[in-house]
Design an enzyme around this catalytic site. Structure first.
Site, PDB file in Angstrom:
ATOM      1  N   GLY A 262     227.612  20.420  79.057  1.00 29.13           N
ATOM      2  CA  GLY A 262     226.972  19.120  78.961  1.00 29.13           C
ATOM      3  C   GLY A 262     227.908  18.049  78.436  1.00 29.13           C
ATOM      4  O   GLY A 262     227.498  16.898  78.265  1.00 29.13           O
ATOM      5  N   ASP A 263     229.156  18.416  78.175  1.00 31.02           N
ATOM      6  CA  ASP A 263     230.162  17.465  77.683  1.00 31.02           C
ATOM      7  C   ASP A 263     231.510  17.899  78.257  1.00 31.02           C
ATOM      8  O   ASP A 263     231.558  18.651  79.232  1.00 31.02           O
ATOM      9  CB  ASP A 263     230.149  17.422  76.152  1.00 31.02           C
ATOM     10  CG  ASP A 263     230.541  16.053  75.599  1.00 31.02           C
ATOM     11  OD1 ASP A 263     231.522  15.476  76.104  1.00 31.02           O
ATOM     12  OD2 ASP A 263     229.879  15.566  74.669  1.00 31.02           O
ATOM     13  N   ASP A 264     232.605  17.458  77.653  1.00 33.34           N
ATOM     14  CA  ASP A 264     233.916  17.808  78.182  1.00 33.34           C
ATOM     15  C   ASP A 264     234.115  19.323  78.169  1.00 33.34           C
ATOM     16  O   ASP A 264     233.808  19.999  77.178  1.00 33.34           O
ATOM     17  CB  ASP A 264     235.007  17.161  77.338  1.00 33.34           C
ATOM     18  CG  ASP A 264     234.895  15.643  77.304  1.00 33.34           C
ATOM     19  OD1 ASP A 264     234.587  15.045  78.343  1.00 33.34           O
ATOM     20  OD2 ASP A 264     235.115  15.056  76.217  1.00 33.34           O
ATOM     21  N   SER A 295     231.046  19.769  85.020  1.00 29.98           N
ATOM     22  CA  SER A 295     230.444  18.902  84.002  1.00 29.98           C
ATOM     23  C   SER A 295     230.182  17.531  84.615  1.00 29.98           C
ATOM     24  O   SER A 295     231.039  16.646  84.562  1.00 29.98           O
ATOM     25  CB  SER A 295     231.357  18.779  82.777  1.00 29.98           C
ATOM     26  OG  SER A 295     230.721  18.016  81.772  1.00 29.98           O
TER      27      SER A 295
END
Length: 481
Positions: A262-264, A295
């Site tokens: 959900g992020d890098d 992502s």
């Protein structure tokens, strides 16, 4: 140089099976001249060190029913095994079962081995998560100004630590933490899954990590770190579930990882504004290779935004990013200070991307209002080569800082295929300077100068020290029931 290609699942599986069979046959045939052990009775794994002593979690009262808390069992087991550090070290086996636990601390000269049929389940009882102080290079908790929960697996001031398995699972059961975070019900920072601080000779490998409350793997203020063979999975809308965040670390190798986040997928860091500047510990000599990332709202690899201690000498190669917002992104801002320089990227295959190249000079998240507006970051000598991309919306958005341009950007041998409805302005460039060659679509004017070398943008030929570290083949009893 040949452009990267995307291997099929069949090819990947065949290579992995062949490698495993070869390693097993060679090592079993050479162990003290003894007859090969039955495959069902023993397990092999690769590690920076093998251990003399072994214990099983059940030896300390562990119950693998997924309901009983094993926090005390983990803590008592590791405390006992810590006494064996000077006598050849020790390993703790997590056998098949579901092992519910809160936070626990590791010890030196120690291996935590998670069996392929084992699941470590993170407790959702906050009383099983002690609070720890904020990181000195951040000055506050990353989520909130207060302190922070200890990570599920935590260690500080350690030497020679291995967290591994034969693809065993660690489940952070993050939904509880994500829901409270969205409701602003925390005044401290959520726990990470694995955090190792102020340590040397660290290995984290061959595990499946799912649903961390926040960042998954966070080595910080450490050196000689190997992270390999991780499968990291979180919902693409889960908050701040970075996959791997090397932070103020020296001599690190990250390889052969698959991350859905959900992020890098990987975020390279070194402290936040004035706190990172004062702490002054860079991330340098970092190798990232053979990464696959998904992502949609973040980067495959981010450099920053917390980079105030500096990021230098990073080598990135053989990256596949699918349905990901950007490939290798630089994030910084006025007030960060520090630097991101001597970055070398090659052999990327990208499919369904918003941006191929993205640099942001106005990433305005700050720990507090005490940052120095005169602390300008230095972004210099950023090199990309040998990139194939398809279904792309924007080729590049490169936003430097007025009066503090990003310089010596080099892009070569790049072929970008656009989506059916691409943006008209493919290269949006401000306050940047650099070079390019053999790039389609044609880059912006600030990058129009031809690359001097006929071979394109540079990529170092020497090896980093961490590449010389060879893993040993270790054998342990298979405690499957």
């Amino acid at each position: 140089m040949d452009l990267p290609h995307k291997p099929t699942k069949t090819q990947i599986t065949a290579v992995r099976i062949s490698a495993v069979i070869l390693l097993v046959l060679v090592s079993l045939a050479s162990v003290d001249g003894k007859k090969p052990c039955p495959f069902s009775s023993y397990l092999e794994f690769s590690a920076i060190s093998c251990r003399k002593h072994t214990a099983v979690l059940t030896d300390f009262g562990g119950v693998g029913d997924g309901v009983t808390s094993n926090t005390n069992a983990f803590r008592e087991a590791i405390e006992h095994l810590s006494t064996l550090a000077i006598d050849g070290g020790s390993q703790l086996i997590v056998p098949p079962g579901k092992w519910l636990t809160g936070s626990f601390n590791l010890t030196s000269h120690f291996t935590l081995f998670v069996h392929k049929d084992a699941q470590i389940l993170a407790s959702q009882d906050e009383s099983e998560w002690p609070l720890v102080e904020v990181l000195p290079s951040y000055g506050r908790g990353r989520d909130a100004p207060g302190g922070r929960f200890s990570s599920l697996i935590f260690g500080t001031n350690l030497t020679d630590v291995v967290i591994t398995g034969n693809n065993g699972t660690i489940d952070g059961q993050g939904s509880y933490w994500w829901d409270k975070f969205h409701k602003n019900e925390f005044n401290v920072t959520r726990p990470y899954m694995i955090e190792i601080m102020y340590s040397d000779q660290i290995q984290i490998s061959n595990l499946t990590l799912v649903n961390s409350p926040s960042w998954f793997v966070h080595p910080i203020y450490s050196r000689n770190v190997i992270i390999q063979g991780l499968t990291i999975l979180a919902p693409i809308d889960s908050p701040n579930t970075d996959g791997i965040d090397p932070d103020s670390c020296i001599n690190t190798r990250i390889e052969d990882c698959f991350i859905v986040s959900g992020d890098d997928c990987i975020a390279v860091k070194s402290g936040w504004d004035q706190y990172g500047i004062q702490f002054g510990m860079p991330t340098e000599d970092l190798l990232i290779r053979r990464l696959t990332c998904i992502s949609p709202d973040s980067a495959g690899i981010a450099l920053g935004s917390e980079m105030s201690g500096g990021i230098r000498n990073v080598r990135i190669e053989n990256v596949t990013a699918i349905n990901t917002q950007s490939a290798v992104r630089i994030k910084t801002a006025i007030g960060r200070g520090g630097y991101v320089k001597d970055i070398f990227v090659r052999q990327m295959f990208l499919s369904t991307m918003k941006y191929v190249f993205w640099m942001t000079g106005n990433y305005k998240s700050h720990p507090d209002e005490k940052f120095d507006p005169k602390a300008l970051p230095e972004i210099k000598n950023i090199n990309y080569r040998d990139v194939v991309a398809e279904n792309v919306t924007y080729s590049a958005r490169l936003d430097g800082i007025s009066g503090d341009p990003f310089t010596d950007i080099c892009i070569s041998n790049v072929k970008i295929g656009l989506t059916a409805k691409p943006k008209k302005l493919q290269w949006n460039c401000t306050n940047v300077e650099g070079y390019s060659s053999d790039v389609v679509p044609l880059p912006c004017a600030p990058l129009a100068k031809e690359v001097v070398s006929s071979d394109g943008c540079p990529f170092p030929e020497d090896q980093l020290p961490i590449e010389d570290v060879k893993l040993m083949t270790c054998i342990t009893k298979n405690h499957a029931t």
